[in-house]
Design an enzyme around this catalytic site. Structure first.
Site: not given
Ligand code: PGA
Length: 251
Positions: A8-10, A100, A102, A170, A176, A214, A235-236
């Site tokens: 997930n490149w956000k 998600h 966010e 999640e 993050g 994470s 994500g990251g």
């Molecule tokens: P993260 O994000 O790996 O940076 O913790 C995961 C996500 O939001 O899908």
């Protein structure tokens, strides 16, 4: 079932960063002898605007699937700024992340809205990746399982015989932050989700339940080997080809 490793490149980087990242992933895979691609499915979810460029690069690699990070609750019409599920399908996407945390937090998305988006995605032949997970406060107050139960019941549509979805568990506090739940907590939550899915589908065993939050090369081996963990939403660490593929290799 093969594991699904989803990036997930956000909302990161420009078009050139997206092209470089996908090129690095493709190049690394082409010289990889651990056979990541035959052992797991790989999915990339770039920002909407970068989907065409990533799709273009993927012509040389049919093994990597393309997804989006959200879609509209509307089918089409006068909805300024929205991107429909049909448009995503048309742009080469096979998956879409829905709900998600966010988006729940920053865009006030509710369980009801998420359920509607998931239904629309299914109707347009996209695989929804429906995200669930508790906040730190909910975990501390012992509510984590109740919250996830409510989210699964409310966000997952009733599935027809051949319809399939993916779930991503999640924990919001793990996204993050570098913090991760204990293996026991992940196991408990994933088996709870598997049980709850019986209320929605005759084939709960066909649903992949991803872990996200994470997920890194150094914890992937332990987390991805747990029962009912069928892959990861990353994500990251998905923004570096080396880290992303190290997680895939650990699977
Ligand atoms: P993260 O994000 O790996 O940076 O913790 C995961 C996500 O939001 O899908």
């Amino acid at each position: 079932m093969k594991k699904l490793i989803a990036g997930n490149w956000k909302m990161n980087g420009g078009i050139n960063d997206a092209k470089t990242l996908i090129a690095n992933i493709i190049n690394t895979l082409s010289t990889d002898d651990s056979q990541i691609q035959t052992r797991s499915d790989i999915l990339i979810c770039p920002p909407f605007l970068h989907i065409p460029a990533v799709r273009h690069s993927l012509h040389s690699n049919p093994h990597i699937a393309l997804g989006a990070q959200d879609c509209s609750i509307y089918e089409d019409g006068a909805h300024t700024g929205d991107i429909s599920a049909a448009m995503l399908k048309d742009s080469g996407c096979s998956h879409v992340i829905i709900g998600h945390s966010e988006r729940r937090q920053n865009n006030s998305e509710t369980d009801d809205l998420i359920a509607r988006k998931a239904r629309l995605a299914l109707d347009k032949d996209l695989m929804p990746i429906i995200c669930v997970g508790e906040t730190a406060q909910e975990r501390e107050s012992g509510e984590a399982e109740n919250i996830v139960t409510r989210q699964i019941r409310a966000c997952v549509p009733e599935l027809g015989t051949f319809e399939e979805i993916t779930i991503a568990y999640e924990p919001v506090w793990a996204i993050g932050t570098g913090k991760i739940p204990t293996p026991d907590d992940v196991t408990t939550m994933h088996s709870l989700i598997r049980r709850l899915l019986k209320e929605k589908t005759a084939r709960p065993e066909r649903v992949r339940i991803l872990y996200g939050g994470s997920l890194k090369p150094d914890n992937a081996k332990i987390l991805l080997a747990l029962p009912n963990v069928d892959g990861g939403l990353i994500g990251g660490a998905s923004l570096k080809a080396k880290d992303f593929l190290a997680i895939a290799a650990a699977a």
